[in-house]
Design an enzyme around this catalytic site. Sequence first.
Site, PDB file in Angstrom:
ATOM      1  N   GLY A   1       0.786  -1.226   0.000  1.00  0.00           N
ATOM      2  CA  GLY A   1       0.000   0.000   0.000  1.00  0.00           C
ATOM      3  C   GLY A   1       0.816   1.274   0.000  1.00  0.00           C
ATOM      4  O   GLY A   1       2.017   1.297  -0.294  1.00  0.00           O
TER       5      GLY A   1
ATOM      6  N   ALA B   1       5.355  18.973   7.497  1.00  0.00           N
ATOM      7  CA  ALA B   1       6.577  19.301   8.241  1.00  0.00           C
ATOM      8  C   ALA B   1       7.732  18.411   7.804  1.00  0.00           C
ATOM      9  O   ALA B   1       8.875  18.875   7.685  1.00  0.00           O
ATOM     10  CB  ALA B   1       6.327  19.149   9.736  1.00  0.00           C
TER      11      ALA B   1
ATOM     12  N   ILE C   1       2.967  15.362   7.705  1.00  0.00           N
ATOM     13  CA  ILE C   1       3.499  15.154   6.356  1.00  0.00           C
ATOM     14  C   ILE C   1       4.145  16.426   5.827  1.00  0.00           C
ATOM     15  O   ILE C   1       5.252  16.408   5.290  1.00  0.00           O
ATOM     16  CB  ILE C   1       2.387  14.660   5.416  1.00  0.00           C
ATOM     17  CG1 ILE C   1       1.910  13.270   5.828  1.00  0.00           C
ATOM     18  CG2 ILE C   1       2.869  14.640   3.965  1.00  0.00           C
ATOM     19  CD1 ILE C   1       0.728  12.756   5.037  1.00  0.00           C
TER      20      ILE C   1
ATOM     21  N   GLU D   1       0.476  26.901   6.940  1.00  0.00           N
ATOM     22  CA  GLU D   1      -0.543  26.132   7.664  1.00  0.00           C
ATOM     23  C   GLU D   1      -1.714  27.055   8.010  1.00  0.00           C
ATOM     24  O   GLU D   1      -1.510  28.134   8.551  1.00  0.00           O
ATOM     25  CB  GLU D   1       0.053  25.527   8.933  1.00  0.00           C
ATOM     26  CG  GLU D   1      -0.945  24.966   9.924  1.00  0.00           C
ATOM     27  CD  GLU D   1      -1.860  23.902   9.335  1.00  0.00           C
ATOM     28  OE1 GLU D   1      -3.079  23.970   9.574  1.00  0.00           O
ATOM     29  OE2 GLU D   1      -1.359  23.006   8.628  1.00  0.00           O
TER      30      GLU D   1
ATOM     31  N   GLY E   1       0.850  19.854   8.895  1.00  0.00           N
ATOM     32  CA  GLY E   1       0.750  18.659   9.714  1.00  0.00           C
ATOM     33  C   GLY E   1       2.032  17.861   9.632  1.00  0.00           C
ATOM     34  O   GLY E   1       3.067  18.343   9.169  1.00  0.00           O
TER      35      GLY E   1
ATOM     36  N   HIS F   1      22.765   7.236  31.937  1.00  0.00           N
ATOM     37  CA  HIS F   1      23.432   8.536  31.800  1.00  0.00           C
ATOM     38  C   HIS F   1      24.761   8.318  31.081  1.00  0.00           C
ATOM     39  O   HIS F   1      25.502   7.381  31.403  1.00  0.00           O
ATOM     40  CB  HIS F   1      23.677   9.142  33.179  1.00  0.00           C
ATOM     41  CG  HIS F   1      24.553  10.364  33.155  1.00  0.00           C
ATOM     42  ND1 HIS F   1      24.072  11.607  32.835  1.00  0.00           N
ATOM     43  CD2 HIS F   1      25.888  10.513  33.388  1.00  0.00           C
ATOM     44  CE1 HIS F   1      25.057  12.483  32.895  1.00  0.00           C
ATOM     45  NE2 HIS F   1      26.175  11.841  33.232  1.00  0.00           N
TER      46      HIS F   1
END
Length: 481
Positions: free
Chosen positions: A45, A197, A195, A214, A193, A459
């Site tokens: 897909g 970004a 995608i 946007e 959104g 750490h």
Amino acid sequence: MTIDTGVNTSDVIVIGGGTGGYSTALRAAGLGLDVTLVERDKVGGTCLHRGCIPSKAMLHAAELVDGIAEARERWGVKATVDSVDWGALVATRDDIVARNHKGVEAHLAHAGVRVVRGSARLTGARTVRVESAGTESAPGVHDLTARRALVLATGSRPRTLPGLDPDGRRVVTSDDALFAPGLPASVLVLGGGAIGAEYASFHRSMGAEVTLVEAADRIVPLEDADVSRHLTRGLRKRGIDVQAGARLLDAELLENGVRARVRTARGETRTVTAERLLVAVGRAPVTEGLGLEAAGLTTDERGFVVPEDWGRLETAVPGVHVVGDLLPPPSLGLAHASFAEGLLVAETVAGLESPAVDYATVPRVTYSSPQTASVGLSEAEARARGHEVDVDTMPLTAVAKGMVHGQGGMVKVVAEAGGGQVLGVHLVGPNVSEMIAESQLIVGWDAEPSDVARHVHAHPTLSEAVGEVFLTLAGRGLHQQ
């Protein structure tokens, strides 16, 4: 590979071979059910062939380019990028996709899933006609019947805007953005959104001048407001012109690009000229030509097929289930959510007790630079639902490993006031996509900050910032202000 054994009756028929479809088929076959999977294109897909996998391959290449620039400018490593061999980059991307595709096909074959190639149209509640080009030895029409269940998994397609017809060169959608010819010198991205970004980030890494527009008052508007703020800061620091609260007025096609007028949040009209305009304004479910009415099915006003029973993802027509991008919210339109939906449906059809998908604990990731990753409720969502909350944030640069990376970012945790359960965790920064799994378990298991605080984080790591925030919420923080 098309398998045609002449069998036209199966326990389960799955229409659509994307992540939701093939996961349903594999799990059902693994449980001993006879399964037919219908796919008109390639199994895998959008995610495998036009979305998740090729885009993340390209974003990895972008990280390498950015790393060379950082090595030179920050660490004194005398390295430069002479150029990007687009052909070689594309070949590597396509090889990764091809190998994954072969892997999916092999899994289906090994599981005994019958794959029929062609376009499916419902002729009844559990009957399907599949039409393909066909040959003399393989007929072009298959009439199939499901004994137990029919599963709809036909996925989604990119939404477009009126007057912006994609041509694959000057105007592109997210489905074909990475397959457009060459690397443009400038890009206008419509839609901030995940995608939008990601594509803005990729093209900037490859040297393009990028404007990101946007319409909402902030980018990644479905995320916590602090996530949006930190991501905006990170993208602007990289030279991306982020325009939130803005809208496209019109666009004119030029011989080698696009000239667009944009109304900014301040009410100013700006003209942006770019070689490529990328439309990333969301995706729409694919149901055209599926013949839903023949099965007694309808869609809502947005085109989604709404399940009657979310615990089984079963529609109002018994035995007809739906997974993936055909589902409306609270389903998230994410590949990893559709895997879980496929497992649920397959196990339900096989008669097993299967837990409903808990969408609140499905992680959300944006693979830009910097990345974002989150799970659970934002601060605003938690308050809107009546929760009294404690919130703590910590910049990643407050830990040594964050200083090493130098990208900024933050950790934010939203919890019930008074040491109650964790409601949401929100991350921005380098590699946070690989850090969200811990937080998914924390939210999914209704943990409290004190539960997390007793576990020691390594750490120096970025993840110790997560641990420190939980220590602070538990009243044990070492760096409380």
